[in-house]
Scaffold this motif. Sequence first.
Motif, mmCIF file in Angstrom:
data_model
loop_
_atom_site.group_PDB
_atom_site.id
_atom_site.type_symbol
_atom_site.label_atom_id
_atom_site.label_comp_id
_atom_site.label_asym_id
_atom_site.label_seq_id
_atom_site.Cartn_x
_atom_site.Cartn_y
_atom_site.Cartn_z
ATOM 1 N N PRO A 35 55.745 37.353 84.210
ATOM 2 C CA PRO A 35 55.486 36.340 83.362
ATOM 3 C C PRO A 35 56.456 34.902 84.097
ATOM 4 O O PRO A 35 57.142 34.609 84.613
ATOM 5 C CB PRO A 35 55.976 36.042 81.718
ATOM 6 N N VAL A 36 55.755 33.604 84.794
ATOM 7 C CA VAL A 36 56.367 32.345 84.936
ATOM 8 C C VAL A 36 56.427 31.412 83.547
ATOM 9 O O VAL A 36 55.538 30.865 83.216
ATOM 10 C CB VAL A 36 55.593 32.059 85.695
ATOM 11 N N GLN A 37 57.810 31.066 83.690
ATOM 12 C CA GLN A 37 58.101 29.847 82.558
ATOM 13 C C GLN A 37 57.921 28.827 83.565
ATOM 14 O O GLN A 37 58.205 28.815 84.490
ATOM 15 C CB GLN A 37 59.739 30.217 81.941
ATOM 16 N N PHE A 38 57.589 27.400 83.129
ATOM 17 C CA PHE A 38 58.204 25.868 83.228
ATOM 18 C C PHE A 38 57.051 26.498 84.151
ATOM 19 O O PHE A 38 57.198 25.407 85.160
ATOM 20 C CB PHE A 38 58.694 25.781 84.015
ATOM 21 N N VAL A 39 55.691 26.618 83.963
ATOM 22 C CA VAL A 39 54.786 26.674 84.962
ATOM 23 C C VAL A 39 54.153 25.073 84.018
ATOM 24 O O VAL A 39 53.453 24.884 82.704
ATOM 25 C CB VAL A 39 53.190 27.199 84.782
ATOM 26 N N PHE A 40 53.855 23.932 84.979
ATOM 27 C CA PHE A 40 53.382 22.543 84.647
ATOM 28 C C PHE A 40 51.928 23.149 84.516
ATOM 29 O O PHE A 40 50.513 23.050 85.432
ATOM 30 C CB PHE A 40 53.737 21.774 85.062
ATOM 31 N N ILE A 41 50.348 22.652 83.623
ATOM 32 C CA ILE A 41 49.624 23.015 82.756
ATOM 33 C C ILE A 41 48.784 21.310 82.755
ATOM 34 O O ILE A 41 49.481 21.566 81.224
ATOM 35 C CB ILE A 41 49.009 24.686 82.096
ATOM 36 N N ARG A 42 47.650 21.506 83.347
ATOM 37 C CA ARG A 42 47.178 19.913 82.294
ATOM 38 C C ARG A 42 46.148 20.300 83.008
ATOM 39 O O ARG A 42 44.571 21.000 83.988
ATOM 40 C CB ARG A 42 47.811 19.264 83.859
ATOM 41 N N ASP A 43 44.886 19.773 82.407
ATOM 42 C CA ASP A 43 43.738 18.885 82.723
ATOM 43 C C ASP A 43 43.351 18.316 83.954
ATOM 44 O O ASP A 43 44.277 17.023 83.845
ATOM 45 C CB ASP A 43 43.300 18.667 81.391
ATOM 46 N N ALA A 44 42.869 18.614 84.668
ATOM 47 C CA ALA A 44 42.189 18.217 86.579
ATOM 48 C C ALA A 44 42.245 16.461 85.775
ATOM 49 O O ALA A 44 42.538 15.686 86.311
ATOM 50 C CB ALA A 44 41.752 18.609 87.394
ATOM 51 N N TYR A 45 41.368 15.989 84.756
ATOM 52 C CA TYR A 45 40.719 15.072 84.945
ATOM 53 C C TYR A 45 41.269 13.572 83.770
ATOM 54 O O TYR A 45 40.959 12.923 83.791
ATOM 55 C CB TYR A 45 39.261 14.959 84.411
ATOM 56 N N HIS A 46 42.255 14.175 82.512
ATOM 57 C CA HIS A 46 42.405 13.919 82.009
ATOM 58 C C HIS A 46 43.823 13.936 81.493
ATOM 59 O O HIS A 46 44.639 14.614 82.799
ATOM 60 C CB HIS A 46 41.586 14.586 80.737
ATOM 61 N N SER A 47 44.618 13.437 80.608
ATOM 62 C CA SER A 47 45.818 13.558 80.570
ATOM 63 C C SER A 47 46.561 14.314 79.358
ATOM 64 O O SER A 47 47.687 13.861 78.898
ATOM 65 C CB SER A 47 46.702 11.781 79.638
ATOM 66 N N TYR A 48 45.790 15.600 79.578
ATOM 67 C CA TYR A 48 46.331 16.228 78.873
ATOM 68 C C TYR A 48 47.252 17.092 78.497
ATOM 69 O O TYR A 48 46.850 17.872 80.418
ATOM 70 C CB TYR A 48 45.243 17.801 78.240
ATOM 71 N N ALA A 49 48.611 18.015 78.729
ATOM 72 C CA ALA A 49 49.604 18.934 79.080
ATOM 73 C C ALA A 49 50.009 19.354 78.337
ATOM 74 O O ALA A 49 50.832 19.134 77.579
ATOM 75 C CB ALA A 49 49.803 17.714 80.806
ATOM 76 N N THR A 50 50.688 20.467 79.351
ATOM 77 C CA THR A 50 51.584 21.033 78.891
ATOM 78 C C THR A 50 52.775 22.693 79.860
ATOM 79 O O THR A 50 52.220 22.225 80.959
ATOM 80 C CB THR A 50 51.182 21.672 77.420
#
Length: 321
Positions: A35-50
Amino acid sequence: MRKIFLCLVPVLVSTVTLAQTITVSGTVNNQQGKPVQFVFIRDAYHSYATYTDQMGNFSLKADPASKLVASATNLKDTTIVIGNQSNIKITMTAGLSQGAGKALSSHTGSDFFKMESEVPTNISGSLYMISGHDELHGSRFLSKSWMHGFALSVKDSLIQSNDYFFNFDKDGGDLLFTRDQRKVFQADKGEVKACTIIDDNDQAYSFETVPAIDPNRFILLLVKGDKYKIYNKLKSKFVKASFTTNGITSSGNNYDEYVDENHYFVLNVKTNQLQPLELKSKSIKTVFATEADKIKAFNKEHGDDEINEGYLRDLGDYLNK
């Protein structure tokens, strides 16, 4: 004052308030299956992220018609079509992220951060304070270490880079930002309206600009829901050493310290009414007067729990259901 201008990558965010959303969860592993911690995951077209946690897990709202983009230091960006998937497994390969050294934003040339010359860092880049006495207790900073994070501009575009690290100055109420953990900048409240920062233990802290509470500080968001938001105007007061003795009796402390002060507020999302709140039963019943039955049921479940910030978070989540 010296300012820093961000190198920008366009992100479409104009339809964020209109997009249909679903909850998308998943895991991110490297090629070795770890597992990889602190991978930034975002919606490509909107400002949803985690960000992913220590086990590589993530969960966020996203538009099913969009794509997820995963990025991390020393790993190649990975793009996944969401479609009807509610659980997504992502494998990332070693390489250079396309976003390395760049900031996400749809505002070309915007100036989000201003130089903060008064924030001290030690040789390792950690935040610190010097005391003229035995030692300094407490801290004006949320953490002694810099943390991963991302911000949201006033135009709802993401501000993030794998090279960016954040912290919060409880004394001044400022969000702090650094690239090299030496030069420190503060977020411009006229350009940045929110920020989420995450420590190494996956503890997340969200801050917002709330002028009705204090136009000069970022405010800690404790609870977010469709009915209520609960805030903490987190401050830290500097108290100088006060030790005195006459050789027989003594009083006070022989150290300087920062003492946290918490000031709570509740926003009724539907009425837009903002009220101060104390960690006392009477104040809670007054602020949530229309929720008497739910508060009674909550207290019955939680027995003799102390009324503290943890209690307030749990109550807020309960009332938002």
